[in-house]
Design an enzyme around this catalytic site. Structure first.
Site, PDB file in Angstrom:
ATOM      1  N   ASN A 170      55.926  55.898  20.505  1.00 59.78           N
ATOM      2  CA  ASN A 170      56.039  57.115  21.861  1.00 59.78           C
ATOM      3  C   ASN A 170      56.760  58.405  20.632  1.00 59.78           C
ATOM      4  OD1 ASN A 170      57.496  57.832  24.481  1.00 59.78           O
ATOM      5  ND2 ASN A 170      59.470  57.869  23.379  1.00 59.78           N
ATOM      6  N   ARG A 222      43.754  64.956  23.142  1.00 63.77           N
ATOM      7  CA  ARG A 222      45.070  64.409  22.545  1.00 63.77           C
ATOM      8  C   ARG A 222      44.460  62.947  22.249  1.00 63.77           C
ATOM      9  NH1 ARG A 222      50.709  66.008  24.511  1.00 63.77           N
ATOM     10  NH2 ARG A 222      51.539  65.012  22.600  1.00 63.77           N
ATOM     11  N   ASP A 274      53.851  56.283  24.876  1.00 59.48           N
ATOM     12  CA  ASP A 274      52.289  56.771  25.176  1.00 59.48           C
ATOM     13  C   ASP A 274      51.632  55.756  24.373  1.00 59.48           C
ATOM     14  OD1 ASP A 274      54.398  59.320  24.323  1.00 59.48           O
ATOM     15  OD2 ASP A 274      52.051  59.910  24.816  1.00 59.48           O
ATOM     16  N   GLY A 296      52.783  64.376  28.564  1.00 58.48           N
ATOM     17  CA  GLY A 296      53.181  63.433  29.017  1.00 58.48           C
ATOM     18  C   GLY A 296      51.826  62.243  29.422  1.00 58.48           C
ATOM     19  N   ALA A 297      52.559  60.740  29.125  1.00 60.83           N
ATOM     20  CA  ALA A 297      50.987  60.339  28.762  1.00 60.83           C
ATOM     21  C   ALA A 297      50.275  59.618  30.702  1.00 60.83           C
ATOM     22  CB  ALA A 297      51.233  58.669  28.156  1.00 60.83           C
TER      23      ALA A 297
HETATM   24  O1  MRU Z   1      53.804  64.741  23.592  1.00 64.21           O
HETATM   25  P1  MRU Z   1      54.244  64.532  24.444  1.00 64.21           P
HETATM   26  O2  MRU Z   1      55.323  65.781  25.125  1.00 64.21           O
HETATM   27  O3  MRU Z   1      53.359  64.520  25.678  1.00 64.21           O
HETATM   28  O4  MRU Z   1      54.944  63.160  24.841  1.00 64.21           O
HETATM   29  C1  MRU Z   1      55.968  62.766  25.425  1.00 64.21           C
HETATM   30  C2  MRU Z   1      56.463  61.495  25.148  1.00 64.21           C
HETATM   31  O5  MRU Z   1      56.646  61.043  24.554  1.00 64.21           O
HETATM   32  C3  MRU Z   1      57.033  61.105  26.136  1.00 64.21           C
HETATM   33  O6  MRU Z   1      57.678  59.544  26.227  1.00 64.21           O
HETATM   34  C4  MRU Z   1      55.337  59.771  27.192  1.00 64.21           C
HETATM   35  O7  MRU Z   1      54.036  60.406  27.373  1.00 64.21           O
HETATM   36  C5  MRU Z   1      55.602  59.255  27.791  1.00 64.21           C
HETATM   37  S1  MRU Z   1      55.709  59.831  29.024  1.00 64.21           S
HETATM   38  C6  MRU Z   1      56.370  59.270  30.751  1.00 64.21           C
END
Ligand code: MRU
Length: 354
Positions: free
Chosen positions: A251, A91, A241, A52-53
């Site tokens: 996203n 990442r 993201d 999650g970002a």
């Molecule tokens: O690959 P992830 O699970 O880290 O991806 C997360 C997402 O796409 C979320 O929707 C995004 O990071 C928003 S988090 C508040």
């Protein structure tokens, strides 16, 4: 937020240890693990134990503190610098990681070279606090939108992936308006996209809503368009993201298709994200790096084959939704149209659309 009626944040720091909830084990197992080195942080980010970002940003911030602890000799500057670059690149798509690592590293280098380790820790703790406050404010601003919706019996909101408290430190981004609405007595139900291939929606978002008593239903990733055409979705809110200066937004893969379906059905489509997710140096979405993950995530669930495993598979982690499909951005500073985002650069005065 709550798990089994006890409040948690998704990460916290105590006495030299960063504690995280291992998100790869949810929903079956709730396990807290300790991270004590920069490599622990890098591995947790790469393997998506933290994800999650905003959360990988905060984890990265504490990673900088560990790096200063590990490389504190007179000749260690190059090694420190290399480790910081490795951390920043653990990442690629979420800009929050680069933003947070740069923030803490620059602060520690420029404040007082007597004790950069302590300076890094102070800044990481400050970021931890400010991300929680930002998410709470996102909820309050998002509530205003939900409160104005004209709905039949209750609000039907659709979301994709997990932009809940697990993906931030607390409250979430896309989830925060939902929690706020429920807290203030609005009737709300959430359609939770399963979010193949890692199922962050079906496993994590659903788990969060279950433990907060928020009515919700898991749907397959392909069901959203059908529900929208049938009038069963009032609003879509997802996280982000990376948001480019023109409003194009990266996203989780599949977000773009939801935005297209929402546009075709005249359903408002909002992105909820803290300002730290805006990349003010990126003019448009075409330059956002899109992570490509292992094809095994598509072919297998654990050791169980899900598809024809001898065929090749291609696993883009994210897609970019063009700004023209986005109704607005719910941030801690208010709600903005894509055109208004550039006004936020350098903390310039802004006028929110609500
Ligand atoms: O690959 P992830 O699970 O880290 O991806 C997360 C997402 O796409 C979320 O929707 C995004 O990071 C928003 S988090 C508040």
């Amino acid at each position: 937020m709550k798990y089994n009626n006890k409040n948690y944040t998704s990460l916290w720091y105590k006495n030299g240890v960063v504690k995280i909830i291992d998100q790869t084990l949810l929903p079956e197992n709730f396990k807290i693990i300790d991270l004590t080195t920069t490599d622990d942080i890098i591995n947790a980010i790469k393997t998506m134990k933290v994800r999650g970002a905003p959360l990988i940003g905060v984890a990265g911030a504490f990673g900088v503190y560990f790096a200063f602890k590990e490389y504190n000799g007179e000749d260690d500057h190059q090694k420190l610098n290399n480790k910081i670059i490795e951390l920043k690149n653990s990442r690629p798509t979420a800009v929050n990681l680069q933003f947070a690592v740069d923030l803490v590293y620059d602060h520690a280098l420029n404040t007082n070279y007597e004790n950069p380790e302590e300076d890094a820790l102070d800044k990481a703790n400050e970021l931890f606090d400010s991300e929680i406050k930002a998410c709470k404010r996102i909820g309050e601003h998002g509530f205003k939108i939900l409160n104005k919706l004209e709905v039949k019996e209750y609000i039907n909101l659709l979301t994709h992936c997990n932009a809940g408290w697990l993906a931030t430190v607390d409250y979430g981004t896309a989830s925060s308006p939902v929690f706020e609405a429920a807290y203030r007595g609005l009737d709300i139900h959430v359609w939770v996209d399963e979010t193949r291939p890692r199922n962050q929606g079906g496993k994590l978002t659903a788990w969060e809503y279950f433990h907060e008593d928020i009515p919700h239903t898991i749907i397959t990733d392909n069901a959203g368009g059908h529900l929208m055409r049938n009038g069963e979705v009032d609003i879509v809110i997802t996280g982000a993201d990376r948001i480019a200066l023109n409003g194009d937004t990266a996203n989780k893969i599949g977000t773009y298709l939801k935005a297209l379906a929402a546009y075709d059905n005249k359903i408002p489509f909002y992105i909820a994200a803290p300002i730290s997710t805006i990349d003010f140096n990126m003019k448009s979405g075409k330059d956002i790096p899109i992570e490509i993950r292992s094809e095994n995530e598509i072919k297998f669930s654990g050791n169980t084959p899900l598809n024809h495993t001898l065929s090749p598979a291609l696993n883009h982690g994210f897609d970019v939704t063009p700004a023209r499909l986005i109704t607005g951005f719910i941030t801690e500073k208010g709600i903005f149209t894509p055109e208004q985002l550039k006004e936020l650069k350098n903390g310039k005065k802004q006028t929110s659309i609500t």
